[in-house]
Design a protein around this motif. Structure first.
Motif, mmCIF file in Angstrom:
data_model
loop_
_atom_site.group_PDB
_atom_site.id
_atom_site.type_symbol
_atom_site.label_atom_id
_atom_site.label_comp_id
_atom_site.label_asym_id
_atom_site.label_seq_id
_atom_site.Cartn_x
_atom_site.Cartn_y
_atom_site.Cartn_z
ATOM 1 N N VAL A 79 17.710 -1.648 11.259
ATOM 2 C CA VAL A 79 16.264 -1.891 11.105
ATOM 3 C C VAL A 79 15.478 -0.599 11.335
ATOM 4 O O VAL A 79 14.556 -0.280 10.578
ATOM 5 C CB VAL A 79 15.800 -3.012 12.070
ATOM 6 N N VAL A 80 15.846 0.127 12.358
ATOM 7 C CA VAL A 80 15.137 1.386 12.653
ATOM 8 C C VAL A 80 15.323 2.375 11.512
ATOM 9 O O VAL A 80 14.367 3.029 11.079
ATOM 10 C CB VAL A 80 15.625 1.970 14.001
ATOM 11 N N ASP A 81 16.552 2.485 11.015
ATOM 12 C CA ASP A 81 16.802 3.407 9.901
ATOM 13 C C ASP A 81 16.015 3.001 8.663
ATOM 14 O O ASP A 81 15.437 3.845 7.967
ATOM 15 C CB ASP A 81 18.300 3.460 9.579
ATOM 16 N N THR A 87 8.873 3.950 5.850
ATOM 17 C CA THR A 87 7.550 4.179 6.420
ATOM 18 C C THR A 87 6.810 5.338 5.758
ATOM 19 O O THR A 87 5.640 5.187 5.403
ATOM 20 C CB THR A 87 7.655 4.374 7.943
ATOM 21 N N PRO A 88 7.432 6.493 5.565
ATOM 22 C CA PRO A 88 6.683 7.588 4.932
ATOM 23 C C PRO A 88 6.216 7.231 3.527
ATOM 24 O O PRO A 88 5.087 7.541 3.153
ATOM 25 C CB PRO A 88 7.690 8.743 4.895
ATOM 26 N N GLU A 89 7.066 6.539 2.758
ATOM 27 C CA GLU A 89 6.672 6.151 1.404
ATOM 28 C C GLU A 89 5.508 5.167 1.435
ATOM 29 O O GLU A 89 4.548 5.303 0.668
ATOM 30 C CB GLU A 89 7.858 5.511 0.687
ATOM 31 N N ALA A 90 5.593 4.177 2.303
ATOM 32 C CA ALA A 90 4.534 3.174 2.386
ATOM 33 C C ALA A 90 3.225 3.813 2.838
ATOM 34 O O ALA A 90 2.160 3.498 2.300
ATOM 35 C CB ALA A 90 4.938 2.059 3.349
ATOM 36 N N GLU A 92 2.339 6.907 2.440
ATOM 37 C CA GLU A 92 1.834 7.750 1.356
ATOM 38 C C GLU A 92 1.166 6.905 0.279
ATOM 39 O O GLU A 92 0.076 7.230 -0.194
ATOM 40 C CB GLU A 92 2.996 8.556 0.756
ATOM 41 N N GLN A 93 1.796 5.775 -0.089
ATOM 42 C CA GLN A 93 1.208 4.892 -1.097
ATOM 43 C C GLN A 93 -0.110 4.300 -0.605
ATOM 44 O O GLN A 93 -1.077 4.199 -1.365
ATOM 45 C CB GLN A 93 2.188 3.780 -1.453
ATOM 46 N N LEU A 94 -0.146 3.903 0.666
ATOM 47 C CA LEU A 94 -1.378 3.351 1.221
ATOM 48 C C LEU A 94 -2.478 4.403 1.259
ATOM 49 O O LEU A 94 -3.630 4.116 0.910
ATOM 50 C CB LEU A 94 -1.112 2.811 2.634
ATOM 51 N N ASP A 95 -2.129 5.623 1.645
ATOM 52 C CA ASP A 95 -3.123 6.706 1.661
ATOM 53 C C ASP A 95 -3.648 6.987 0.255
ATOM 54 O O ASP A 95 -4.854 7.196 0.063
ATOM 55 C CB ASP A 95 -2.507 7.980 2.262
ATOM 56 N N GLN A 96 -2.749 6.970 -0.736
ATOM 57 C CA GLN A 96 -3.178 7.209 -2.121
ATOM 58 C C GLN A 96 -4.102 6.092 -2.601
ATOM 59 O O GLN A 96 -5.130 6.358 -3.230
ATOM 60 C CB GLN A 96 -1.956 7.304 -3.034
ATOM 61 N N ALA A 97 -3.744 4.847 -2.312
ATOM 62 C CA ALA A 97 -4.580 3.720 -2.750
ATOM 63 C C ALA A 97 -5.942 3.758 -2.063
ATOM 64 O O ALA A 97 -6.978 3.503 -2.692
ATOM 65 C CB ALA A 97 -3.872 2.400 -2.442
ATOM 66 N N THR A 98 -5.957 4.112 -0.778
ATOM 67 C CA THR A 98 -7.228 4.208 -0.044
ATOM 68 C C THR A 98 -8.096 5.304 -0.636
ATOM 69 O O THR A 98 -9.305 5.118 -0.843
ATOM 70 C CB THR A 98 -6.954 4.485 1.449
#
Length: 166
Positions: A79-81, A87-90, A92-98
């Motif tokens: 789970v941690v892996d 996490t970095p991809e999500a 980044e996508q959230l930052d781009q959408a925002t």
């Protein structure tokens, strides 16, 4: 057994006498231990209702606990892996959408400001001030109007179904 101490008339025991007494005491201790073993059974040798000894059940419990701990460690590691990998991809996508949403809102606001005539901007500012000052009564009025409109629509649909309206 007699002991020889200075000033006593009793002679000190010889090495053969001491060896004999040690052997006799050792035999007595051995008989005592045998009686204790017969009287008190070893708890590890006692059997459970299922016919297994306590030692066997304890070993099974230790084995199961070890397996469970190993499974938990593996699951947590997985789970941690996975979280670290995604996490970095999500983010980044959230930052781009925002950023895209903020940019679109800014462009829309700028477009509205550029294309709205000054007298309408002034009227919109006044209407906004009135709305903010009288928020609660206006919300009640809007809710009442919405409920009334919904009632009228429902009544019309009912009448159409019954053939009362054309």
């Amino acid at each position: 057994m007699t002991t020889g101490t200075p000033g006593d008339d009793v002679p000190a025991p010889t090495a053969d006498q001491l060896s004999a007494e040690v052997a006799r005491t050792h035999r007595q201790l051995g008989r005592t231990m045998e009686r204790l073993d017969e009287a008190v059974p070893d708890p590890a040798d006692q059997t459970t209702e299922g016919g297994h000894t306590v030692a066997e059940v304890a070993q099974q419990a230790r084995d199961l606990a070890g397996q469970a701990a190993s499974t938990v460690r593996e699951t947590v590691t997985h789970v941690v892996d996975a979280a670290r990998a995604h996490t970095p991809e999500a983010r980044e996508q959230l930052d781009q959408a925002t950023a895209m949403a903020e940019q679109a809102a800014a462009q829309l606001g700028q477009f509205a400001a550029e294309h709205t005539p000054p007298h309408l901007q002034e009227q919109a500012g006044k209407a906004t001030a009135v709305l903010r000052a009288n928020r609660k009564p206006l919300l009640v009025a809007a809710a009442t109007a919405t409920a009334t409109a919904a009632g009228v629509v429902a009544l019309r649909r009912l009448r159409r179904r019954r053939g009362l309206l054309s």
